[in-house]
Design a protein around this motif. Structure first.
Motif, PDB file in Angstrom:
ATOM      1  N   MET A 173       0.756  -1.247   0.003  1.00 25.86           N
ATOM      2  CA  MET A 173      -0.148   0.083  -0.031  1.00 25.86           C
ATOM      3  C   MET A 173       0.717   1.300   0.083  1.00 25.86           C
ATOM      4  O   MET A 173       0.658   2.327  -0.838  1.00 25.86           O
ATOM      5  CB  MET A 173      -0.882   0.061   1.068  1.00 25.86           C
ATOM      6  CG  MET A 173      -1.953  -0.937   1.217  1.00 25.86           C
ATOM      7  SD  MET A 173      -3.303  -0.612  -0.125  1.00 25.86           S
ATOM      8  CE  MET A 173      -4.233   0.544   0.717  1.00 25.86           C
ATOM      9  N   ASP A 174       1.994   1.343   0.883  1.00 23.97           N
ATOM     10  CA  ASP A 174       2.694   2.281   0.900  1.00 23.97           C
ATOM     11  C   ASP A 174       3.375   2.593  -0.251  1.00 23.97           C
ATOM     12  O   ASP A 174       3.805   3.838  -0.389  1.00 23.97           O
ATOM     13  CB  ASP A 174       4.014   2.016   1.983  1.00 23.97           C
ATOM     14  CG  ASP A 174       4.421   3.583   2.371  1.00 23.97           C
ATOM     15  OD1 ASP A 174       3.823   4.617   2.477  1.00 23.97           O
ATOM     16  OD2 ASP A 174       5.607   3.270   3.145  1.00 23.97           O
ATOM     17  N   ARG A 175       3.709   1.670  -1.531  1.00 23.66           N
ATOM     18  CA  ARG A 175       4.461   1.910  -2.644  1.00 23.66           C
ATOM     19  C   ARG A 175       3.279   2.767  -3.726  1.00 23.66           C
ATOM     20  O   ARG A 175       3.752   3.239  -4.473  1.00 23.66           O
ATOM     21  CB  ARG A 175       4.662   0.664  -3.287  1.00 23.66           C
ATOM     22  CG  ARG A 175       6.011   0.113  -2.519  1.00 23.66           C
ATOM     23  CD  ARG A 175       6.549  -1.200  -2.989  1.00 23.66           C
ATOM     24  NE  ARG A 175       7.869  -1.600  -2.661  1.00 23.66           N
ATOM     25  CZ  ARG A 175       8.359  -2.012  -1.475  1.00 23.66           C
ATOM     26  NH1 ARG A 175       7.223  -2.114  -0.270  1.00 23.66           N
ATOM     27  NH2 ARG A 175       9.393  -1.942  -1.099  1.00 23.66           N
ATOM     28  N   PHE A 176       1.897   2.792  -3.281  1.00 18.38           N
ATOM     29  CA  PHE A 176       1.180   3.701  -3.842  1.00 18.38           C
ATOM     30  C   PHE A 176       1.466   5.225  -3.658  1.00 18.38           C
ATOM     31  O   PHE A 176       1.323   5.381  -2.696  1.00 18.38           O
ATOM     32  CB  PHE A 176      -0.180   3.296  -4.041  1.00 18.38           C
ATOM     33  CG  PHE A 176      -0.537   1.824  -4.709  1.00 18.38           C
ATOM     34  CD1 PHE A 176      -0.568   1.636  -6.056  1.00 18.38           C
ATOM     35  CD2 PHE A 176      -0.675   0.678  -3.877  1.00 18.38           C
ATOM     36  CE1 PHE A 176      -0.858   0.530  -6.583  1.00 18.38           C
ATOM     37  CE2 PHE A 176      -0.874  -0.481  -4.420  1.00 18.38           C
ATOM     38  CZ  PHE A 176      -0.948  -0.677  -5.969  1.00 18.38           C
ATOM     39  N   LEU A 177       1.676   5.955  -4.895  1.00 13.29           N
ATOM     40  CA  LEU A 177       1.590   7.266  -4.518  1.00 13.29           C
ATOM     41  C   LEU A 177       0.411   7.783  -4.080  1.00 13.29           C
ATOM     42  O   LEU A 177       0.472   8.671  -2.929  1.00 13.29           O
ATOM     43  CB  LEU A 177       2.081   8.045  -5.995  1.00 13.29           C
ATOM     44  CG  LEU A 177       2.182   9.543  -5.929  1.00 13.29           C
ATOM     45  CD1 LEU A 177       3.503   9.703  -4.974  1.00 13.29           C
ATOM     46  CD2 LEU A 177       2.090  10.188  -7.174  1.00 13.29           C
ATOM     47  N   MET A 178      -0.659   7.484  -4.593  1.00 12.98           N
ATOM     48  CA  MET A 178      -2.048   7.927  -4.211  1.00 12.98           C
ATOM     49  C   MET A 178      -3.053   6.815  -4.272  1.00 12.98           C
ATOM     50  O   MET A 178      -2.847   6.026  -4.981  1.00 12.98           O
ATOM     51  CB  MET A 178      -2.476   9.224  -5.112  1.00 12.98           C
ATOM     52  CG  MET A 178      -1.884  10.362  -4.891  1.00 12.98           C
ATOM     53  SD  MET A 178      -2.640  11.791  -5.676  1.00 12.98           S
ATOM     54  CE  MET A 178      -2.623  11.235  -7.329  1.00 12.98           C
ATOM     55  N   HIS A 179      -4.101   7.129  -3.315  1.00 16.07           N
ATOM     56  CA  HIS A 179      -5.062   5.888  -2.987  1.00 16.07           C
ATOM     57  C   HIS A 179      -6.340   6.885  -3.665  1.00 16.07           C
ATOM     58  O   HIS A 179      -7.081   7.647  -2.880  1.00 16.07           O
ATOM     59  CB  HIS A 179      -5.197   5.324  -1.791  1.00 16.07           C
ATOM     60  CG  HIS A 179      -6.510   4.404  -1.527  1.00 16.07           C
ATOM     61  ND1 HIS A 179      -6.872   4.006  -0.394  1.00 16.07           N
ATOM     62  CD2 HIS A 179      -7.412   3.929  -2.335  1.00 16.07           C
ATOM     63  CE1 HIS A 179      -8.026   3.333  -0.586  1.00 16.07           C
ATOM     64  NE2 HIS A 179      -8.201   3.183  -1.684  1.00 16.07           N
ATOM     65  N   VAL A 180      -6.842   6.539  -4.870  1.00 16.35           N
ATOM     66  CA  VAL A 180      -7.927   7.420  -5.502  1.00 16.35           C
ATOM     67  C   VAL A 180      -9.364   6.728  -5.598  1.00 16.35           C
ATOM     68  O   VAL A 180      -9.312   5.328  -5.611  1.00 16.35           O
ATOM     69  CB  VAL A 180      -7.537   7.513  -6.865  1.00 16.35           C
ATOM     70  CG1 VAL A 180      -8.912   8.605  -7.405  1.00 16.35           C
ATOM     71  CG2 VAL A 180      -6.272   8.386  -7.029  1.00 16.35           C
ATOM     72  N   LEU A 181     -10.315   7.593  -4.497  1.00 14.67           N
ATOM     73  CA  LEU A 181     -11.641   6.830  -4.625  1.00 14.67           C
ATOM     74  C   LEU A 181     -12.578   7.523  -5.459  1.00 14.67           C
ATOM     75  O   LEU A 181     -12.526   8.653  -5.723  1.00 14.67           O
ATOM     76  CB  LEU A 181     -12.183   7.258  -3.151  1.00 14.67           C
ATOM     77  CG  LEU A 181     -11.441   6.765  -1.790  1.00 14.67           C
ATOM     78  CD1 LEU A 181     -12.179   7.255  -0.691  1.00 14.67           C
ATOM     79  CD2 LEU A 181     -11.238   5.153  -2.016  1.00 14.67           C
ATOM     80  N   ILE A 182     -13.239   6.525  -6.142  1.00  8.42           N
ATOM     81  CA  ILE A 182     -14.338   6.928  -7.018  1.00  8.42           C
ATOM     82  C   ILE A 182     -15.759   6.955  -6.588  1.00  8.42           C
ATOM     83  O   ILE A 182     -16.190   5.587  -5.923  1.00  8.42           O
ATOM     84  CB  ILE A 182     -14.301   6.213  -8.366  1.00  8.42           C
ATOM     85  CG1 ILE A 182     -12.904   6.386  -9.075  1.00  8.42           C
ATOM     86  CG2 ILE A 182     -15.221   6.476  -9.402  1.00  8.42           C
ATOM     87  CD1 ILE A 182     -12.651   5.640 -10.290  1.00  8.42           C
ATOM     88  N   ALA A 274       5.454  12.177  -1.213  1.00  7.00           N
ATOM     89  CA  ALA A 274       4.412  12.079  -2.195  1.00  7.00           C
ATOM     90  C   ALA A 274       3.622  13.458  -2.073  1.00  7.00           C
ATOM     91  O   ALA A 274       3.063  13.837  -3.023  1.00  7.00           O
ATOM     92  CB  ALA A 274       3.442  10.917  -1.659  1.00  7.00           C
ATOM     93  N   LEU A 275       3.608  14.053  -0.557  1.00  5.13           N
ATOM     94  CA  LEU A 275       2.973  15.162  -0.609  1.00  5.13           C
ATOM     95  C   LEU A 275       3.715  16.235  -1.447  1.00  5.13           C
ATOM     96  O   LEU A 275       3.063  17.193  -2.267  1.00  5.13           O
ATOM     97  CB  LEU A 275       2.867  15.721   0.693  1.00  5.13           C
ATOM     98  CG  LEU A 275       1.938  15.144   1.804  1.00  5.13           C
ATOM     99  CD1 LEU A 275       2.006  15.445   3.030  1.00  5.13           C
ATOM    100  CD2 LEU A 275       0.495  15.445   1.225  1.00  5.13           C
ATOM    101  N   ASP A 302      -5.746  11.718  -0.716  1.00  4.09           N
ATOM    102  CA  ASP A 302      -5.385  10.890  -1.654  1.00  4.09           C
ATOM    103  C   ASP A 302      -3.939  10.169  -1.196  1.00  4.09           C
ATOM    104  O   ASP A 302      -3.708   9.122  -1.464  1.00  4.09           O
ATOM    105  CB  ASP A 302      -5.501  11.426  -2.909  1.00  4.09           C
ATOM    106  CG  ASP A 302      -6.703  12.036  -3.288  1.00  4.09           C
ATOM    107  OD1 ASP A 302      -7.529  11.199  -3.931  1.00  4.09           O
ATOM    108  OD2 ASP A 302      -6.869  12.913  -3.338  1.00  4.09           O
ATOM    109  N   VAL A 303      -3.263  10.950  -0.718  1.00  4.52           N
ATOM    110  CA  VAL A 303      -1.835  10.764  -0.400  1.00  4.52           C
ATOM    111  C   VAL A 303      -1.650   9.975   1.098  1.00  4.52           C
ATOM    112  O   VAL A 303      -0.749   8.928   1.031  1.00  4.52           O
ATOM    113  CB  VAL A 303      -0.780  11.831  -0.420  1.00  4.52           C
ATOM    114  CG1 VAL A 303       0.497  11.472   0.492  1.00  4.52           C
ATOM    115  CG2 VAL A 303      -0.667  12.511  -1.528  1.00  4.52           C
ATOM    116  N   LEU A 304      -2.458  10.371   2.025  1.00  7.94           N
ATOM    117  CA  LEU A 304      -2.540   9.828   3.273  1.00  7.94           C
ATOM    118  C   LEU A 304      -3.507   8.739   3.790  1.00  7.94           C
ATOM    119  O   LEU A 304      -3.276   7.649   4.552  1.00  7.94           O
ATOM    120  CB  LEU A 304      -2.711  10.644   4.612  1.00  7.94           C
ATOM    121  CG  LEU A 304      -1.657  11.893   4.453  1.00  7.94           C
ATOM    122  CD1 LEU A 304      -1.901  13.207   5.345  1.00  7.94           C
ATOM    123  CD2 LEU A 304      -0.162  11.311   4.881  1.00  7.94           C
TER     124      LEU A 304
END
Length: 335
Positions: A173-182, A274-275, A302-304
């Motif tokens: 999970m930490d390797r993803f720059l952002m976690h985007v929700l749709i 990432a920020l 998205d970053v946190l």
């Protein structure tokens, strides 16, 4: 006198705005999602896109790849998938001249890789992506194979299905720059979706293919945009603000009682990096050559959201990671 010979030249921002507009023709009602995909592309990071079925997760990623001059591959994650199905494997060849092992590249060797429903494969398969996502290389049989200069993994997952799924470990999970929700689109946009899909179905039945599609955006335009983003100014006060936001997830004294009750494990230094990358990209997309607090706050969730481990008390009380990030922004002041 300034040289005006380049006054009519197409700039990297023009190319990116063209890419945004073309994606918007295929994706109705998801403007924020389109911008997050562009931020991930320009910030040279991997994205985890999460949403309920039918909310155009895969379509959005395909729209990005279709309008870029790039190699695109889709990997459908299933419980029986093997790591070699992703990375590739050594194959034994025999010929009149002799025999040898050759490396047959897997679908991970593309510019944009869609890891569809990534949480449907077990940890052994998920871990096959780790080296590619972080080091931009794959090691098979003791030999390291480099990825292309333009490389990113865009993974999707469904937030509600639990049967036959394998939650991603914290390290991945930490390797993803952002976690985007749709989320669901507004009803007005949904009407436009109906019309758009109907028009696509009619167009697919027509035999006249004389109209040429527009030329895709070149990879050079992406690299030029990244160079400009690298020059975006970040003041020392903004650097400290980003570091303070992340530090507040670890050392919660002085930031109110709620954060102490809600956060069990805080974010890693990857969150600060990432920020910075996403904040500079957000500022550049807004036409500024400096980062202000709004850029950081716009992309903070998205970053946190995927880098915070919440306590049982927070989960039991219905507190989401976005609620925690909102409290962080309210509590942490600019230096």
């Amino acid at each position: 006198m300034p040289n005006d010979s380049s006054a009519g030249a197409v700039t990297p921002r023009d190319h990116i705005e063209t890419l945004r507009a073309r994606m918007g023709e295929s994706i109705i009602g998801q403007r924020d999602v389109i911008e997050r995909l562009l931020i991930g592309l320009l910030a040279n990071g991997n994205l985890l896109v999460e949403g309920l079925p039918g909310l155009a997760k895969t379509r959005a990623i395909k729209a990005l790849a279709k309008n870029l001059a790039c190699d695109f591959s889709r990997i459908q994650f299933t419980p029986d998938l093997l790591p070699s199905d992703i990375t590739g494997t050594e194959v034994y060849y025999q010929s009149a001249e002799g025999s040898e092992f050759r490396f047959e590249r897997g679908p991970i060797f593309a510019n944009i890789v869609l890891a569809d429903e990534i949480n449907r494969a077990p940890a052994k398969v998920q871990s096959a992506l780790l080296e590619a996502m972080e080091e931009r290389q794959v090691t098979v049989a003791g030999t390291t194979h480099k990825m292309a200069p333009l490389f990113m993994v865009m993974a999707t997952q469904n937030p509600v299905e639990q049967e036959g799924t394998y939650p991603l470990p914290e390290a991945q999970m930490d390797r993803f720059l952002m976690h985007v929700l749709i989320d669901y689109p507004p009803v007005e946009d949904e009407v436009e979706v109906i019309r758009m899909v109907r028009a696509e179905e009619i167009a697919a039945q027509q035999t006249d293919t004389s109209e040429e599609p527009p030329a895709p955006i070149s990879q050079d335009a992406i690299f030029a945009a990244r160079a400009e983003i690298g020059a975006v100014h970040v003041a020392p006060a903004m650097e400290r603000y980003m570091a303070d936001l992340v530090d507040a997830t670890r050392h919660r004294d002085g930031y109110g009682d709620d954060l102490k009750r809600w956060i069990e494990i805080g974010a890693s230094p990857r969150a600060s990096l990432a920020l910075d990358r996403c904040g500079r990209t957000h500022a550049w997309l807004r036409g500024r050559d400096y980062v202000d607090p709004e850029d950081v706050r716009a992309i903070a969730a998205d970053v946190l959201r995927h880098r915070l481990t919440l306590t049982y008390e927070a989960q039991g009380g219905g507190i989401s990671a976005d609620d925690v990030v909102a409290e962080l922004i309210a509590q942490v002041a600019l230096p």
